[in-house]
Design a protein around this motif. Structure first.
Motif, PDB file in Angstrom:
ATOM      1  N   LEU A 116       0.839  -1.207   0.000  1.00 46.94           N
ATOM      2  CA  LEU A 116       0.000   0.000   0.000  1.00 46.94           C
ATOM      3  C   LEU A 116       0.867   1.246   0.000  1.00 46.94           C
ATOM      4  O   LEU A 116       0.543   2.252  -0.644  1.00 46.94           O
ATOM      5  N   LYS A 117       1.968   1.187   0.731  1.00 46.94           N
ATOM      6  CA  LYS A 117       2.873   2.336   0.746  1.00 46.94           C
ATOM      7  C   LYS A 117       3.426   2.583  -0.652  1.00 46.94           C
ATOM      8  O   LYS A 117       3.526   3.736  -1.097  1.00 46.94           O
ATOM      9  N   ALA A 118       3.789   1.485  -1.333  1.00 47.30           N
ATOM     10  CA  ALA A 118       4.311   1.637  -2.688  1.00 47.30           C
ATOM     11  C   ALA A 118       3.255   2.280  -3.581  1.00 47.30           C
ATOM     12  O   ALA A 118       3.550   3.160  -4.388  1.00 47.30           O
ATOM     13  N   ALA A 119       1.987   1.839  -3.408  1.00 42.27           N
ATOM     14  CA  ALA A 119       0.909   2.401  -4.226  1.00 42.27           C
ATOM     15  C   ALA A 119       0.762   3.888  -3.968  1.00 42.27           C
ATOM     16  O   ALA A 119       0.659   4.703  -4.888  1.00 42.27           O
ATOM     17  N   THR A 120       0.785   4.254  -2.688  1.00 39.55           N
ATOM     18  CA  THR A 120       0.650   5.673  -2.347  1.00 39.55           C
ATOM     19  C   THR A 120       1.802   6.472  -2.918  1.00 39.55           C
ATOM     20  O   THR A 120       1.626   7.577  -3.436  1.00 39.55           O
ATOM     21  N   LYS A 121       3.004   5.873  -2.843  1.00 46.23           N
ATOM     22  CA  LYS A 121       4.173   6.588  -3.357  1.00 46.23           C
ATOM     23  C   LYS A 121       4.003   6.844  -4.852  1.00 46.23           C
ATOM     24  O   LYS A 121       4.228   7.967  -5.329  1.00 46.23           O
ATOM     25  N   ALA A 122       3.595   5.816  -5.581  1.00 48.33           N
ATOM     26  CA  ALA A 122       3.398   5.994  -7.017  1.00 48.33           C
ATOM     27  C   ALA A 122       2.379   7.090  -7.276  1.00 48.33           C
ATOM     28  O   ALA A 122       2.561   7.947  -8.137  1.00 48.33           O
ATOM     29  N   PHE A 123       1.311   7.076  -6.492  1.00 46.09           N
ATOM     30  CA  PHE A 123       0.249   8.060  -6.701  1.00 46.09           C
ATOM     31  C   PHE A 123       0.770   9.470  -6.460  1.00 46.09           C
ATOM     32  O   PHE A 123       0.559  10.375  -7.273  1.00 46.09           O
ATOM     33  N   VAL A 124       1.473   9.649  -5.347  1.00 48.95           N
ATOM     34  CA  VAL A 124       1.949  10.995  -4.999  1.00 48.95           C
ATOM     35  C   VAL A 124       2.971  11.483  -6.021  1.00 48.95           C
ATOM     36  O   VAL A 124       2.909  12.629  -6.484  1.00 48.95           O
ATOM     37  N   MET A 125       3.913  10.603  -6.402  1.00 48.19           N
ATOM     38  CA  MET A 125       4.922  11.005  -7.375  1.00 48.19           C
ATOM     39  C   MET A 125       4.260  11.424  -8.689  1.00 48.19           C
ATOM     40  O   MET A 125       4.657  12.394  -9.326  1.00 48.19           O
TER      41      MET A 125
ATOM     42  N   LEU B 138       8.661   3.896  -9.774  1.00 52.01           N
ATOM     43  CA  LEU B 138       8.476   2.740 -10.653  1.00 52.01           C
ATOM     44  C   LEU B 138       9.018   1.437 -10.053  1.00 52.01           C
ATOM     45  O   LEU B 138       8.311   0.428 -10.076  1.00 52.01           O
ATOM     46  N   PRO B 139      10.240   1.417  -9.499  1.00 46.43           N
ATOM     47  CA  PRO B 139      10.684   0.164  -8.901  1.00 46.43           C
ATOM     48  C   PRO B 139       9.767  -0.307  -7.776  1.00 46.43           C
ATOM     49  O   PRO B 139       9.495  -1.502  -7.657  1.00 46.43           O
ATOM     50  N   ASP B 140       9.258   0.626  -6.971  1.00 46.11           N
ATOM     51  CA  ASP B 140       8.364   0.219  -5.891  1.00 46.11           C
ATOM     52  C   ASP B 140       7.037  -0.279  -6.429  1.00 46.11           C
ATOM     53  O   ASP B 140       6.339  -1.055  -5.782  1.00 46.11           O
ATOM     54  N   ALA B 141       6.692   0.192  -7.631  1.00 51.66           N
ATOM     55  CA  ALA B 141       5.406  -0.205  -8.204  1.00 51.66           C
ATOM     56  C   ALA B 141       5.363  -1.686  -8.534  1.00 51.66           C
ATOM     57  O   ALA B 141       4.314  -2.215  -8.872  1.00 51.66           O
ATOM     58  N   MET B 142       6.512  -2.360  -8.433  1.00 52.14           N
ATOM     59  CA  MET B 142       6.534  -3.793  -8.733  1.00 52.14           C
ATOM     60  C   MET B 142       5.801  -4.603  -7.678  1.00 52.14           C
ATOM     61  O   MET B 142       5.721  -5.816  -7.764  1.00 52.14           O
ATOM     62  N   ALA B 143       5.255  -3.905  -6.668  1.00 52.42           N
ATOM     63  CA  ALA B 143       4.489  -4.616  -5.647  1.00 52.42           C
ATOM     64  C   ALA B 143       3.221  -5.225  -6.234  1.00 52.42           C
ATOM     65  O   ALA B 143       2.673  -6.172  -5.691  1.00 52.42           O
TER      66      ALA B 143
END
Lengths: 599, 100, 165
Positions: A168-177, A242-247
């Motif tokens: 979920l953190k990765a998702a939020t990060k992608a969204f905010v970025m 993007l790398p975190d989005a691999m979740a």
């Protein structure tokens, strides 16, 4: 009559996935897993067929345009919403629906055991819909809606397994970025609206010769667009999401985070290329961003131990290639590389998905090895993907990369050097990855790795065929001429492959024998963002909470209490006694007449 | 001819008598009659004004007021009957179940 | 003429006071009927002959009979004490008198002369009612229908078995 049917094709293309999403969302609890998958596949497949049907008309230089309705109509600004399908949009739509369909097909097998697969297919359909809106809208606002919509779907799908906090953190990060990049998009829209008075692409490009714009204005528009692109297409300052989005599930990584969504920046620049042509500084900025991204992505990929993250950084690096091509002003070349990249990166991701599927979700390449005996089909497919991405002639990757090389050689030796380094890094980390995963001895815990199901293999084989043959699409694009000795670029490429391939294998061999300490190189950017942005933000929020917010809270509560107090006083007026009411009414009448008297 | 103001003043007095009647009486039927008095005061003012201006519209409006008065009286009496059946009482002070 | 008006006005005010001050409801009704007759007489002097007749028929005839019926049939004619709260009574009186004073003061300025026009005939009113006021006229029919339905529903005695609807 035939004409009218064709006129409806763009609408059909767009609405089909939306319909699928609607059905899957509304009937989610009632659909069996198989029927949900079939609906999702059928709707996207129908879209793909419609795209194919419109090819002949559009390529025959008859862009399809459907005006849907007047959307915004206020004095000084009107916007009619329409769909247009010209050659650029058609290419994008073909890629989105084609790769989208293959990924849907793959997902049938991949998500077969997931209890939430109906939700997954719904999101995937919604993504295809928004992506099609993005590429087919005839105005910037429509593109922006698609732009935001794919961001939303990306968020939903990265965080698809929503019980895992770090996902979920990765998702939020992608969204905010992505939101940071969207600010750039909005600024660009506002500036364009200010100077052109319209947001319709056709009208903007039509007006360019007649409007005198200062270089500053052009640079503002251009750099705002570059910011937007660096958010969505994972370029230098904002690529860390993007790398975190691999979740997310692997097919999602293949479709959204490798093939389609992250290439929308390339689409945008192509769509607006008239503006970029006029502003040399913007092109320079694009070039710099692309070079930095390529190098950082490539170097970081070398040190990764997570199979999907290697591919993610590889995507970052390849997107950098495309942006370099854009920065050189060779928009068509970037499109070509985007197309071939969509094929081979989707192939790589989906074969990686096969590996993860077989190993029950294990992503650490240190726990793989020797898989070529257990997963022979996957080995072959992933091998095809790998030799395509490193640019072995005559596979598709070679042609698109060669075009970029040729463009750079003509214009900027600096960019050419960066491309050479980036290409070498690609060879290096791919060789390392392949060796780690498929060669050596098996180091994992899962006892019996197995191949994926039929639907997965089917879509993989199609993608592999496209990767191999994709070079043929080069004739569609306007490509720069090859440099003079025709064997120069193939020779350079082959040399790079030979040298760095062997180096990569050797390094991997050395590494796989001992423990690798996970390298933090270039993770520094994340830490930097933490220090510079997140910490001050948290600090200010704390201050705001402790002072301002408390005061605000009390004043809001005060309003409530005051209302209550007044209410408690006013409640006494309701005596339930008609007499009182009449007296009050007479008083009111006196009040009314008093006004007349006093006047 | 007498001044029209006299008639209007008479109407005002009648209106106030009706209002005071609603205020001081507890019997629901008498309250209803007081309301009729107030309505009649309004009618009187209208008729006088119509005659004063030589305008027939006022008289037609009076006809409509009479229609409304008839409807209002019948509904009001029906409500009083029902309430009486329920409480065996027509005392307005006893009807307070709608109060907070 | 002023004498006639004086007599009528005195009758109206006295009978109006009778309505609100009688101990028994039946006396109130009788006072109200006198009041209405007096007003009808006043209408005759104001060129409203048709209205005067309708007033007597509808008000004195129909509505007052309805009141009487209700009181008689439900045996409501019992004396009632005026013992509401004193405060309310006095404030009602004060407010009423001040309203008269306030409105009276607005009437202090002399009004214009009477416009003499032939009016009040059934023919003229009917013509107006069916041309300019046709929509309100039709709507009043709807109003009556609603009133009828409302009265029937409200005043219906529930069926002993309970299956009223």
């Amino acid at each position: 009559m035939v004409i009218t049917v064709i006129e409806f094709l763009p609408i059909a293309i767009i609405l089909s996935p939306l319909l699928g999403w609607g059905v899957l969302t509304l009937l989610r609890p009632y659909l069996s897993r198989m029927s949900a998958a079939i609906i999702a596949n059928a709707t996207v497949g129908f879209s793909a067929i419609c795209v194919a049907l419109s090819i002949k008309t559009v390529v025959g230089n008859h862009p399809l345009h459907v005006a849907l309705y007047d959307w915004i109509s206020i004095p000084g600004f009107s916007l009619s919403f329409g769909l247009s399908l010209d050659r650029l949009s058609l290419l994008m739509a073909a890629m989105v629906t084609g790769v989208g369909f293959l990924v849907h097909l793959y997902s049938i097998g991949y998500m077969a055991k997931d209890p939430q697969s109906n939700r997954y297919f719904g999101y995937l359909n919604l993504f295809v819909f928004f992506m099609l809106v993005l590429v087919m809208s005839d105005n910037m606002v429509g593109t922006f809606i698609g732009w935001e919509g794919v961001g939303l779907c990306s968020y939903l799908l990265i965080g698809f397994w929503n019980t895992n906090q770090s996902y979920l953190k990765a998702a939020t990060k992608a969204f905010v970025m992505n939101r940071i990049g969207d600010v750039g998009f909005v600024i660009a829209m506002a500036t364009i609206l200010l100077h052109f008075g319209t947001l319709n692409y056709h009208e903007i490009l039509h007006q360019i010769p007649y409007i005198q714009l200062s270089t500053t204005t052009l640079f503002v528009i251009g750099s705002a667009l570059v910011l937007a692109i660096s958010g969505k297409s994972a370029q230098f300052p904002l690529y860390t999401w993007l790398p975190d989005a691999m979740a997310g599930p692997t097919p999602v990584s293949a479709l959204i985070h490798a093939a389609t969504m992250v290439t929308s920046g390339v689409y945008l620049v192509n769509r607006m290329h008239g503006l970029f042509d006029l502003s040399q500084p913007t092109l320079q900025l694009l070039l710099m961003v692309g070079i930095l991204t390529t190098l950082i992505g490539g170097v970081t990929a070398i040190f990764q131990t997570d199979l999907k993250k290697i591919l993610a950084y590889s995507t970052v690096s390849q997107l950098g290639f495309m942006v370099i091509a854009l920065g050189l002003g060779c928009y068509q070349v970037a499109l070509f590389h985007m197309l071939t990249h969509a094929f081979f990166k989707a192939l790589l991701f989906l074969s990686a998905g096969n590996v993860l599927h077989g190993l029950a979700g294990e992503q650490d390449i240190r726990k793989m090895g020797g898989l070529r005996k257990m997963l022979p089909v996957t080995t072959v497919l992933m091998g095809i993907g790998a030799i395509t991405i490193i640019g072995l002639p005559p596979l598709s990757g070679f042609f698109s990369k060669e075009a970029i090389f040729a463009a750079a050689l003509n214009q900027s030796p600096f960019a050419f050097g960066a491309l050479l380094i980036g290409s070498s890094l690609t060879v290096f980390y791919m060789a390392r990855m392949i060796y780690f995963v498929f060669f050596g001895t098996y180091r994992g815990n899962v006892t019996h790795p197995h191949e994926g199901s039929l639907s997965m293999q089917l879509s993989l084989v199609t993608l592999a065929a496209l990767s191999v043959m994709g070079g043929l699409f080069g004739t569609v694009f306007h490509l720069p001429e090859a440099p003079h000795p025709e064997y120069l670029l193939p020779a350079i490429t082959l040399a790079i492959i030979a040298v760095f391939g062997i180096a990569g294998v050797l390094w991997a061999r050395a590494q796989s024998l001992k423990e690798i300490v996970e390298d933090r190189l270039f993770f520094g950017l994340d830490a930097l963002y933490d220090r510079v942005v997140v910490d001050p933000y948290l600090f200010t929020s704390r201050i705001v909470i402790n002072t301002f917010d408390r005061w605000l809270n009390q004043s809001v509560m005060g309003i409530g209490q005051m209302t209550r107090l007044i209410g408690e006083l006013a409640i006494r007026l309701q005596t339930g006694n008609v007499g009182t009411y009449v007296v009050l009414m007479l008083l009111a009448i006196i009040g009314l007449f008093l006004k007349v008297v006093i006047r | 001819m007498i001044p029209v103001d006299w008639i209007l003043l008479l109407a005002t007095v009648l209106f106030c008598i009706g209002g005071i009647g609603v205020a001081i009486r507890r019997n629901a039927i008498v309250a209803l009659m007081s309301i009729e008095l107030m309505l009649n005061a309004g009618i009187l003012a209208l008729v006088a004004s119509a005659a004063h201006h030589g305008d027939l519209n006022g008289q037609v409006v009076v006809l409509f007021i009479m229609m409304i008065a008839a409807a209002e009286a019948s509904v009001g009496l029906a409500i009083i009957t029902t309430a009486f059946r329920k409480h065996s009482e027509v005392d307005l002070d006893q009807y307070s179940s709608l109060k907070w | 003429m002023p004498v006639f008006f004086g007599i009528i006005a005195t009758t109206i005010i006295l009978s109006g006071l009778g309505v609100i001050l009688s101990k028994r409801p039946v006396y109130s009704i009788l006072s109200l009927i006198i009041c209405l007759y007096a007003m009808g007489a006043l209408y005759l002097t104001l060129h409203a002959e048709f209205l005067a007749i309708v007033h007597l028929i509808v008000y004195a005839g129909a509505i007052m009979v309805l009141f009487l019926f209700v009181i008689m049939l439900m045996n409501l004619d019992r004396p009632e004490h005026l013992n509401r709260s004193r405060l309310l009574q006095w404030s009602a009186l004060a407010v009423g008198i001040s309203l008269v004073l306030v409105i009276g003061s607005t009437l202090y300025t002399p009004s214009g002369p009477w416009v003499v026009a032939p009016m009040g005939s059934v023919h003229a009113i009917g013509r107006l009612l069916f041309s300019k006021f046709i929509v309100p006229f039709e709507l009043s029919a709807v109003l009556f229908l609603a009133a009828i339905v409302g009265v029937v529903i409200t005043a219906k005695v529930p069926h002993p078995e309970g299956d009223t609807e």
